[in-house]
Design a protein around this motif. Structure first.
Motif, PDB file in Angstrom:
ATOM      1  N   PRO A   1       0.819  -1.209   0.000  1.00 19.61           N
ATOM      2  CA  PRO A   1       0.000   0.000   0.000  1.00 19.61           C
ATOM      3  C   PRO A   1       0.849   1.253   0.000  1.00 19.61           C
ATOM      4  O   PRO A   1       2.027   1.223   0.312  1.00 19.61           O
ATOM      5  CB  PRO A   1      -0.824  -0.131   1.275  1.00 19.61           C
ATOM      6  CG  PRO A   1      -0.119  -1.101   2.136  1.00 19.61           C
ATOM      7  CD  PRO A   1       0.651  -2.002   1.233  1.00 19.61           C
ATOM      8  N   GLY A   2       0.229   2.397  -0.337  1.00 20.27           N
ATOM      9  CA  GLY A   2       0.965   3.637  -0.354  1.00 20.27           C
ATOM     10  C   GLY A   2       1.597   3.886  -1.705  1.00 20.27           C
ATOM     11  O   GLY A   2       1.487   3.114  -2.639  1.00 20.27           O
ATOM     12  N   ARG A   3       2.326   4.974  -1.851  1.00 18.39           N
ATOM     13  CA  ARG A   3       2.909   5.373  -3.118  1.00 18.39           C
ATOM     14  C   ARG A   3       4.075   4.484  -3.503  1.00 18.39           C
ATOM     15  O   ARG A   3       4.554   4.515  -4.630  1.00 18.39           O
ATOM     16  CB  ARG A   3       3.371   6.822  -3.056  1.00 18.39           C
ATOM     17  CG  ARG A   3       2.230   7.797  -3.145  1.00 18.39           C
ATOM     18  CD  ARG A   3       1.380   7.534  -4.339  1.00 18.39           C
ATOM     19  NE  ARG A   3       1.294   8.673  -5.224  1.00 18.39           N
ATOM     20  CZ  ARG A   3       0.576   8.702  -6.309  1.00 18.39           C
ATOM     21  NH1 ARG A   3      -0.128   7.652  -6.642  1.00 18.39           N
ATOM     22  NH2 ARG A   3       0.545   9.742  -7.071  1.00 18.39           N
ATOM     23  N   LEU A   5       3.939   1.455  -3.865  1.00 13.28           N
ATOM     24  CA  LEU A   5       3.365   0.400  -4.690  1.00 13.28           C
ATOM     25  C   LEU A   5       2.609   1.044  -5.833  1.00 13.28           C
ATOM     26  O   LEU A   5       1.727   1.859  -5.634  1.00 13.28           O
ATOM     27  CB  LEU A   5       2.411  -0.465  -3.865  1.00 13.28           C
ATOM     28  CG  LEU A   5       1.702  -1.616  -4.594  1.00 13.28           C
ATOM     29  CD1 LEU A   5       2.728  -2.634  -5.068  1.00 13.28           C
ATOM     30  CD2 LEU A   5       0.699  -2.284  -3.672  1.00 13.28           C
ATOM     31  N   TYR A 112      -8.835  -1.448   2.202  1.00  7.78           N
ATOM     32  CA  TYR A 112      -7.684  -0.566   2.015  1.00  7.78           C
ATOM     33  C   TYR A 112      -8.095   0.879   2.252  1.00  7.78           C
ATOM     34  O   TYR A 112      -9.213   1.291   1.919  1.00  7.78           O
ATOM     35  CB  TYR A 112      -7.119  -0.710   0.603  1.00  7.78           C
ATOM     36  CG  TYR A 112      -5.940   0.212   0.337  1.00  7.78           C
ATOM     37  CD1 TYR A 112      -4.669  -0.121   0.785  1.00  7.78           C
ATOM     38  CD2 TYR A 112      -6.111   1.419  -0.330  1.00  7.78           C
ATOM     39  CE1 TYR A 112      -3.597   0.721   0.564  1.00  7.78           C
ATOM     40  CE2 TYR A 112      -5.047   2.274  -0.551  1.00  7.78           C
ATOM     41  CZ  TYR A 112      -3.788   1.917  -0.109  1.00  7.78           C
ATOM     42  OH  TYR A 112      -2.726   2.763  -0.311  1.00  7.78           O
ATOM     43  N   THR A 114      -6.061   5.022   2.443  1.00  3.46           N
ATOM     44  CA  THR A 114      -4.845   5.811   2.329  1.00  3.46           C
ATOM     45  C   THR A 114      -5.094   7.240   2.799  1.00  3.46           C
ATOM     46  O   THR A 114      -6.228   7.743   2.717  1.00  3.46           O
ATOM     47  CB  THR A 114      -4.335   5.832   0.873  1.00  3.46           C
ATOM     48  OG1 THR A 114      -3.182   6.673   0.774  1.00  3.46           O
ATOM     49  CG2 THR A 114      -5.407   6.345  -0.076  1.00  3.46           C
ATOM     50  N   ARG A 264       0.470   5.793   6.293  1.00  6.09           N
ATOM     51  CA  ARG A 264      -0.290   6.567   5.314  1.00  6.09           C
ATOM     52  C   ARG A 264      -1.129   5.682   4.405  1.00  6.09           C
ATOM     53  O   ARG A 264      -1.999   6.162   3.693  1.00  6.09           O
ATOM     54  CB  ARG A 264       0.673   7.415   4.467  1.00  6.09           C
ATOM     55  CG  ARG A 264       1.293   8.562   5.257  1.00  6.09           C
ATOM     56  CD  ARG A 264       2.133   9.447   4.363  1.00  6.09           C
ATOM     57  NE  ARG A 264       1.405   9.936   3.191  1.00  6.09           N
ATOM     58  CZ  ARG A 264       0.517  10.924   3.215  1.00  6.09           C
ATOM     59  NH1 ARG A 264       0.233  11.527   4.359  1.00  6.09           N
ATOM     60  NH2 ARG A 264      -0.080  11.316   2.103  1.00  6.09           N
ATOM     61  N   GLY A 265      -0.867   4.393   4.411  1.00  7.29           N
ATOM     62  CA  GLY A 265      -1.670   3.446   3.648  1.00  7.29           C
ATOM     63  C   GLY A 265      -1.758   2.143   4.419  1.00  7.29           C
ATOM     64  O   GLY A 265      -0.749   1.643   4.915  1.00  7.29           O
ATOM     65  N   ASN A 286       1.036  -1.746   6.786  1.00 13.86           N
ATOM     66  CA  ASN A 286       1.063  -0.410   6.216  1.00 13.86           C
ATOM     67  C   ASN A 286       2.035  -0.357   5.047  1.00 13.86           C
ATOM     68  O   ASN A 286       2.577  -1.391   4.622  1.00 13.86           O
ATOM     69  CB  ASN A 286       1.411   0.638   7.280  1.00 13.86           C
ATOM     70  CG  ASN A 286       2.793   0.397   7.902  1.00 13.86           C
ATOM     71  OD1 ASN A 286       3.628  -0.349   7.368  1.00 13.86           O
ATOM     72  ND2 ASN A 286       3.049   1.029   9.032  1.00 13.86           N
ATOM     73  N   GLU A 287       2.281   0.850   4.516  1.00 16.80           N
ATOM     74  CA  GLU A 287       3.136   0.993   3.332  1.00 16.80           C
ATOM     75  C   GLU A 287       4.586   0.610   3.606  1.00 16.80           C
ATOM     76  O   GLU A 287       5.342   0.337   2.668  1.00 16.80           O
ATOM     77  CB  GLU A 287       3.039   2.424   2.786  1.00 16.80           C
ATOM     78  CG  GLU A 287       3.794   3.487   3.564  1.00 16.80           C
ATOM     79  CD  GLU A 287       3.064   3.960   4.815  1.00 16.80           C
ATOM     80  OE1 GLU A 287       3.571   4.887   5.465  1.00 16.80           O
ATOM     81  OE2 GLU A 287       2.000   3.394   5.133  1.00 16.80           O
ATOM     82  N   ARG A 288       4.981   0.581   4.849  1.00 19.90           N
ATOM     83  CA  ARG A 288       6.345   0.167   5.197  1.00 19.90           C
ATOM     84  C   ARG A 288       6.454  -1.336   5.442  1.00 19.90           C
ATOM     85  O   ARG A 288       7.552  -1.845   5.667  1.00 19.90           O
ATOM     86  CB  ARG A 288       6.811   0.924   6.452  1.00 19.90           C
ATOM     87  CG  ARG A 288       6.833   2.443   6.285  1.00 19.90           C
ATOM     88  CD  ARG A 288       7.367   3.126   7.540  1.00 19.90           C
ATOM     89  NE  ARG A 288       6.519   2.872   8.695  1.00 19.90           N
ATOM     90  CZ  ARG A 288       5.471   3.598   9.034  1.00 19.90           C
ATOM     91  NH1 ARG A 288       5.119   4.637   8.273  1.00 19.90           N
ATOM     92  NH2 ARG A 288       4.752   3.322  10.110  1.00 19.90           N
TER      93      ARG A 288
END
Length: 327
Positions: A1-3, A5, A112, A114, A264-265, A286-288
């Protein structure tokens, strides 16, 4: 997720698209079953085209009614000019085949959210919904909104900020007239985005008059946008099926986590085993890539004990129409 991806593409169909019309018919029947018997369970599929509509599926319910008027009324609310002849082959099945507040099959759903957009949808999906809502607003408020067809599809590409729109037009209407209504409407909600207006030319017929459709046809681009996992559609199932209520709860919890310091996601995955009201597996990252599952509890996803707002009458219709009406 997040930018981190890549997920630039999203796809939205207009309310008069053959698949969308079949979805609407399936939802109308499920809602009527639930109105008459809140413990109804359904697994319905609607197919149709060229003035015919076929409804097949399994039902467990005390409700007894003629579905044909329900189908005609739901269709008239979308396209009053479209007349179809419904054929129904729904059968009552054993209760264990459609368990209450559960599923007969294993089921995985995703939720999901964001922080990139005010709605929590990925940017491409946020843009696609905004574009569809702008088209529907123009249809109702623009002096020439009647020129806009109900049968359309649009694809948004967040990477290059572009919208590709397919919308056929009637023989007596010039393409430039339709584009002259659509382009300003989209530019108002997506400033700086480019528009590719695509048409196969003048068409005397569209939607179910022209081609066939089927309910429950879903892709990741339609659900969250490309590269986000997609679960099977809940169209045709009752509210408390994992594909409906389970998916809404997953997205609600994802938005809650995004609203904290969780990331953030956030992507949540839930797996229900057959006959279980609570998910067997709860996953969240999450995005990390951080594991957020410890912040969640299976009880939050219990299909047998949701908050009343999630199971209020008409919720299936509201969720379905939110693509064009906003959420």
């Amino acid at each position: 997720p997040g930018r981190g991806l890549s997920m630039p593409l999203a796809h939205v169909r207009g309310p008069g698209h053959p698949d969308a019309l079949c979805d609407a018919m399936a939802i109308a029947l499920v809602e009527e079953y639930l109105r008459r018997d809140p413990d109804s369970r359904t697994r319905l599929c609607v197919t149709g085209g060229r003035e015919s509509l076929f409804v097949d599926g399994d039902v467990v319910s005390q409700a007894d009614f003629d579905p044909a008027p329900i189908l005609r009324k739901a269709l008239a609310e979308i396209d009053p000019t479209l007349v179809v002849e419904p054929f129904l082959t729904c059968e009552t099945v054993q209760a264990q085949l459609l368990p209450l507040h559960a599923s007969f099959e294993p089921w995985i759903v995703y939720g999901y959210a964001t922080a990139e957009t005010p709605t929590g949808w990925p940017p491409a999906q946020h843009a696609a919904r905004a574009a569809a809502q702008a088209i529907e607003t123009a249809r109702k408020t623009h002096p020439e909104g009647f020129l806009l067809g109900l049968d359309y599809e649009l694809v948004t590409d967040d990477a290059v900020q572009s919208v590709a729109l397919r919308m056929d037009h009637a023989p007596q209407v010039a393409r430039e007239q339709v584009e002259g209504v659509v382009r300003p409407a989209l530019q108002a909600v997506l400033p700086g985005w480019s528009l590719r207006f695509l048409s196969s030319g003048a068409a005397a017929e569209a939607g179910l008059r022209k081609r066939s459709g089927v309910s429950g046809r879903l892709s990741s681009a339609r659900l969250y946008s490309s590269h986000i996992p997609c679960h099977a559609s809940g169209i045709g199932h009752a509210v408390r099926h994992p594909a409906n209520l389970g998916a809404w709860l997953a997205r609600t919890e994802a938005r809650r986590l995004v609203g904290t310091d969780a990331g953030r996601g956030v992507l949540i995955a839930l797996r229900w085993d057959p006959f279980e009201t609570r998910p067997m597996i709860v996953s969240a990252r999450n995005e990390r890539g951080d594991d957020l599952a410890p912040r969640l509890v299976p009880e939050a996803f219990d299909l047998a004990a949701p908050q009343p707002a999630f199971v209020r009458p008409g919720i299936l219709q509201e969720q379905f129409r939110s693509v064009w009406a906003g959420e």
